[in-house]
Design a protein around this motif. Structure first.
Motif, PDB file in Angstrom:
ATOM      1  N   VAL A  55      -7.374  -1.673 -10.209  1.00 14.19           N
ATOM      2  CA  VAL A  55      -7.251  -0.987 -11.510  1.00 14.19           C
ATOM      3  C   VAL A  55      -7.806   0.411 -11.533  1.00 14.19           C
ATOM      4  O   VAL A  55      -8.497   0.899 -10.725  1.00 14.19           O
ATOM      5  N   ASP A  56      -6.880   1.325 -12.355  1.00 16.16           N
ATOM      6  CA  ASP A  56      -7.200   2.519 -12.351  1.00 16.16           C
ATOM      7  C   ASP A  56      -8.346   2.689 -13.481  1.00 16.16           C
ATOM      8  O   ASP A  56      -8.106   2.382 -14.857  1.00 16.16           O
ATOM      9  N   VAL A  57      -9.738   2.430 -13.039  1.00 15.88           N
ATOM     10  CA  VAL A  57     -10.872   2.215 -14.168  1.00 15.88           C
ATOM     11  C   VAL A  57     -10.622   3.145 -15.161  1.00 15.88           C
ATOM     12  O   VAL A  57     -10.941   2.858 -16.364  1.00 15.88           O
ATOM     13  N   ALA A  58     -10.561   4.533 -14.912  1.00 14.64           N
ATOM     14  CA  ALA A  58     -10.651   5.565 -16.037  1.00 14.64           C
ATOM     15  C   ALA A  58      -9.509   5.299 -17.019  1.00 14.64           C
ATOM     16  O   ALA A  58     -10.010   5.341 -18.469  1.00 14.64           O
ATOM     17  N   ALA A  59      -8.258   5.208 -16.644  1.00 17.11           N
ATOM     18  CA  ALA A  59      -7.214   4.761 -17.460  1.00 17.11           C
ATOM     19  C   ALA A  59      -7.303   3.618 -18.365  1.00 17.11           C
ATOM     20  O   ALA A  59      -7.139   3.670 -19.368  1.00 17.11           O
ATOM     21  N   ALA A  60      -7.850   2.491 -17.609  1.00 18.86           N
ATOM     22  CA  ALA A  60      -7.996   1.122 -18.376  1.00 18.86           C
ATOM     23  C   ALA A  60      -9.034   1.458 -19.394  1.00 18.86           C
ATOM     24  O   ALA A  60      -8.985   0.717 -20.316  1.00 18.86           O
ATOM     25  N   THR A  61     -10.123   2.026 -19.124  1.00 24.37           N
ATOM     26  CA  THR A  61     -11.176   2.109 -20.004  1.00 24.37           C
ATOM     27  C   THR A  61     -10.654   3.111 -21.224  1.00 24.37           C
ATOM     28  O   THR A  61     -11.039   2.538 -22.173  1.00 24.37           O
ATOM     29  N   ARG A  62     -10.076   3.974 -20.956  1.00 25.59           N
ATOM     30  CA  ARG A  62      -9.447   5.011 -21.992  1.00 25.59           C
ATOM     31  C   ARG A  62      -8.521   4.053 -22.718  1.00 25.59           C
ATOM     32  O   ARG A  62      -8.791   4.001 -24.156  1.00 25.59           O
ATOM     33  N   ALA A  63      -7.769   3.221 -22.339  1.00 25.35           N
ATOM     34  CA  ALA A  63      -6.813   2.432 -23.102  1.00 25.35           C
ATOM     35  C   ALA A  63      -7.789   1.490 -24.076  1.00 25.35           C
ATOM     36  O   ALA A  63      -7.369   1.259 -25.355  1.00 25.35           O
ATOM     37  N   VAL A 110     -11.013   1.858 -24.914  1.00 26.92           N
ATOM     38  CA  VAL A 110     -11.535   2.463 -25.907  1.00 26.92           C
ATOM     39  C   VAL A 110     -10.879   3.011 -27.276  1.00 26.92           C
ATOM     40  O   VAL A 110     -11.256   2.808 -28.329  1.00 26.92           O
ATOM     41  N   ARG A 111      -9.596   3.365 -26.935  1.00 24.19           N
ATOM     42  CA  ARG A 111      -8.570   3.719 -27.730  1.00 24.19           C
ATOM     43  C   ARG A 111      -8.187   2.615 -28.854  1.00 24.19           C
ATOM     44  O   ARG A 111      -8.318   2.613 -30.098  1.00 24.19           O
ATOM     45  N   GLU A 112      -8.489   1.220 -28.426  1.00 14.53           N
ATOM     46  CA  GLU A 112      -8.437   0.156 -29.137  1.00 14.53           C
ATOM     47  C   GLU A 112      -9.835  -0.289 -29.853  1.00 14.53           C
ATOM     48  O   GLU A 112      -9.893  -1.299 -30.545  1.00 14.53           O
ATOM     49  N   GLY A 113     -10.752   0.589 -29.608  1.00 15.75           N
ATOM     50  CA  GLY A 113     -12.190   0.214 -30.174  1.00 15.75           C
ATOM     51  C   GLY A 113     -12.945  -0.957 -29.604  1.00 15.75           C
ATOM     52  O   GLY A 113     -13.848  -1.631 -30.214  1.00 15.75           O
ATOM     53  N   VAL A 114     -12.864  -1.158 -28.137  1.00 11.89           N
ATOM     54  CA  VAL A 114     -13.260  -2.150 -27.304  1.00 11.89           C
ATOM     55  C   VAL A 114     -14.003  -1.552 -26.126  1.00 11.89           C
ATOM     56  O   VAL A 114     -13.336  -0.757 -25.418  1.00 11.89           O
ATOM     57  N   TRP A 115     -15.012  -1.948 -25.745  1.00 10.91           N
ATOM     58  CA  TRP A 115     -15.656  -1.885 -24.360  1.00 10.91           C
ATOM     59  C   TRP A 115     -15.377  -2.900 -23.347  1.00 10.91           C
ATOM     60  O   TRP A 115     -15.714  -4.258 -23.622  1.00 10.91           O
ATOM     61  N   VAL A 116     -14.612  -2.602 -22.370  1.00  9.17           N
ATOM     62  CA  VAL A 116     -14.606  -3.485 -21.132  1.00  9.17           C
ATOM     63  C   VAL A 116     -14.877  -2.519 -19.925  1.00  9.17           C
ATOM     64  O   VAL A 116     -14.890  -1.436 -19.939  1.00  9.17           O
ATOM     65  N   ARG A 117     -15.461  -3.153 -18.811  1.00  5.56           N
ATOM     66  CA  ARG A 117     -15.731  -2.556 -17.601  1.00  5.56           C
ATOM     67  C   ARG A 117     -14.729  -3.081 -16.571  1.00  5.56           C
ATOM     68  O   ARG A 117     -15.410  -4.264 -15.727  1.00  5.56           O
ATOM     69  N   PRO A 118     -13.598  -2.836 -15.988  1.00  3.23           N
ATOM     70  CA  PRO A 118     -12.914  -3.510 -15.175  1.00  3.23           C
ATOM     71  C   PRO A 118     -13.436  -3.188 -13.751  1.00  3.23           C
ATOM     72  O   PRO A 118     -14.083  -2.204 -13.549  1.00  3.23           O
ATOM     73  N   PHE A 119     -13.259  -3.855 -12.718  1.00  2.32           N
ATOM     74  CA  PHE A 119     -13.307  -3.668 -11.264  1.00  2.32           C
ATOM     75  C   PHE A 119     -12.379  -4.457 -10.342  1.00  2.32           C
ATOM     76  O   PHE A 119     -11.677  -5.362 -10.740  1.00  2.32           O
ATOM     77  N   ARG A 120     -12.044  -3.662  -9.269  1.00  3.88           N
ATOM     78  CA  ARG A 120     -11.136  -3.963  -8.182  1.00  3.88           C
ATOM     79  C   ARG A 120      -9.875  -4.305  -8.872  1.00  3.88           C
ATOM     80  O   ARG A 120      -9.353  -3.382  -9.618  1.00  3.88           O
ATOM     81  N   ASP A 121      -9.198  -5.477  -8.999  1.00  3.00           N
ATOM     82  CA  ASP A 121      -8.210  -5.642  -9.528  1.00  3.00           C
ATOM     83  C   ASP A 121      -7.895  -6.573 -10.824  1.00  3.00           C
ATOM     84  O   ASP A 121      -7.178  -7.071 -11.326  1.00  3.00           O
ATOM     85  N   LEU A 122      -9.164  -6.346 -11.439  1.00  2.00           N
ATOM     86  CA  LEU A 122      -9.786  -7.383 -12.651  1.00  2.00           C
ATOM     87  C   LEU A 122     -10.187  -6.770 -13.767  1.00  2.00           C
ATOM     88  O   LEU A 122     -11.085  -5.613 -13.605  1.00  2.00           O
ATOM     89  N   ILE A 123      -9.341  -7.020 -15.008  1.00  2.00           N
ATOM     90  CA  ILE A 123      -9.705  -6.564 -16.257  1.00  2.00           C
ATOM     91  C   ILE A 123     -10.463  -7.954 -16.869  1.00  2.00           C
ATOM     92  O   ILE A 123      -9.406  -8.687 -17.066  1.00  2.00           O
ATOM     93  N   TYR A 124     -11.379  -8.039 -17.362  1.00  4.15           N
ATOM     94  CA  TYR A 124     -12.248  -9.202 -17.834  1.00  4.15           C
ATOM     95  C   TYR A 124     -13.033  -8.953 -19.061  1.00  4.15           C
ATOM     96  O   TYR A 124     -13.542  -8.080 -19.228  1.00  4.15           O
TER      97      TYR A 124
END
Ligand code: PLP
Length: 438
Positions: free
Chosen positions: A388-396, A398-412
């Motif tokens: 996962v591109d953590v910065a890009a995934a987090t930005r996406a 957060v834009r939806e108003g949600v906090w997640v913290r992906p790691f490796r190949d996982l968004i969970y």
């Protein structure tokens, strides 16, 4: 949400000091990615000091790493903390005892699998695993078999970041391969086959039995995360393997440690993951959601066999005693959190969130780059076919108003149990957005 007092530090200055002085988890110094500044939190929402990508408030999809199951700023937990603060925040546990610790221990014995009767309270999950390992090694030393001091586990696991836990984390691809020459060399079975409902694969069960049998002379304990392997890869397996391990350990005189630090307190749909298999381990660790995410505390529980064995030894004591052992403030909040959990229909809540995650994440399966989507209890996982591109995934997200913290190949995501259906749907939309852009 009440308006909190203005923070004393302007955000820019706070971030500059953060970058200059403060380590973050698994981070370089200075940090490469700017963290978001959280000003306060209530219910399932984190309030940021200033908007990020258009959002000032974020729905927390992480429960602060499995812990904040009741959400933030909960009146019942606040009240328990405040009442205890008025009595004492802390007192040493050597030679002294207090009601919060005693009530908590009794409560844990009551709700964990039958047969676990003794409780060692410590200050973090990793330390509770250290204590579990020490209990098992000392048990065998005390009963005259000191050569039994290796640990067996399966690949894909995670048990914490201190030394003994690191030695039983997945040796490949995990965060600890850096130390592979320096850590004690433990025994690894293959990772359990995927799928909570997959049934037990006879060949894999035989592999586990064979490894226990061949190494029983040197192995003190098998240690695993039951049903869900968390930070090692967010994988689910059939609870039948817990029964296989229980039987093999009984047959060959090996102890069984279940690390329920992530899975405990309802997250997988049963109060403890061991309940899916109806087994009792010899030693069990709990942490994370123990205090509802308020304070750092963990517990190591064991059976009378383990405690009696240690007490019969030439050194008849468990030589462990953290300064903040059984911290009264944390214990009081833990008691309140467990009572709150059991007073709610947590099983229905977890099921409801699971249904929402299943519905909302189904769309992710069709996205390019997505390898797998899986849900168990109140845990939802989208696995990509690339890091996962953590910065890009987090930005996406957060834009939806949600906090997640992906790691490796996982968004969970593992939302607080109090998350309303609309918010679960928003979390899912954000995870899908993160999968698209990460
Ligand atoms: C988080 C975790 C730990 C470590 O707990 P800390 O409180 O972070 O030290 C150990 N085992 C499992 C399964 C965990 O998820």
């Amino acid at each position: 949400m009440p308006e909190p007092a203005a923070p004393a530090l302007p955000v820019g200055e706070l971030l500059a000091l953060d970058r200059q002085h403060v380590w973050h988890p698994y981070g370089p110094m200075p940090g490469r990615q700017e963290p978001l500044v959280v000003e306060s939190a209530a219910g399932v929402r984190l309030r940021l000091a200033e908007p990020a990508h258009g959002s000032r408030e974020l729905i927390d999809g992480m429960s602060s790493w499995w812990s904040a199951v009741h959400g933030y700023n909960h009146p019942v937990l606040n009240e328990a903390a405040q009442a205890q603060l008025g009595r004492m925040s802390h007192v040493m546990f050597g030679g002294l005892t207090h009601e919060p610790a005693v009530r908590l221990a009794a409560r844990l014995v009551e709700i964990t699998p039958e047969g676990l009767e003794h409780v060692f309270l410590s200050d973090s999950g990793s330390v509770s695993v250290e204590v579990a390992v020490k209990m098992c090694l000392q048990y065998w030393r005390s009963v005259g078999r000191p050569e039994k001091r290796r640990l067996m586990t399966w690949r894909g696991g995670y048990h914490g970041d201190t030394w003994q836990p690191m030695a039983v984390c997945d040796p490949d691809g995990g965060m600890h391969e850096l130390w592979s020459g320096a850590l004690p060399r433990q025994l690894f079975a293959d990772a359990p086959p995927d799928g909570f409902d997959a049934g037990t694969d006879p060949a894999y069960a035989a592999h586990l039995r064979d490894l226990v049998a061949r190494h029983a002379h040197e192995v003190a304990a098998v240690i695993i995360e039951p049903v869900v392997q968390g930070a090692g890869g967010m994988r689910f397996h059939d609870p039948g393997y817990l029964r296989v391990l229980r039987e093999a350990c009984d047959e060959h005189d090996v102890l069984l440690i279940l690390d329920e630090i992530a899975t405990g307190f309802g997250r997988t749909g049963e109060l403890f993951a061991a309940d899916h298999a109806g087994i009792t381990p010899d030693v069990m660790c709990v942490g994370k959601a123990l205090t509802g995410g308020y304070l750092s505390m963990a517990a190591t529980l064991c059976t009378p066999r383990v405690a009696d064995g240690i007490s019969r030894g030439e050194v008849p004591v468990l030589a462990h005693g953290p300064t903040f052992m059984a911290n009264p403030l944390a214990a009081a909040v833990a008691c309140a959190s467990i009572d709150l959990l059991l007073s709610r229909d947590w099983r229905t809540e977890v099921k409801r969130i699971g249904t929402g995650l299943r519905d909302g994440l189904a769309a992710a399966a069709a996205l390019p780059g997505v390898r797998d989507v899986r849900v168990l209890g109140a845990i939802g996982v989208v696995q990509l076919d690339h890091e996962v591109d953590v910065a890009a995934a987090t930005r996406a997200a957060v834009r939806e108003g949600v906090w997640v913290r992906p790691f490796r190949d996982l968004i969970y995501t593992m939302p607080p149990y109090v998350t309303e259906d609309e918010d679960v749907a928003r979390i899912c939309a954000a995870v899908c957005a993160a999968a698209r852009e990460g």
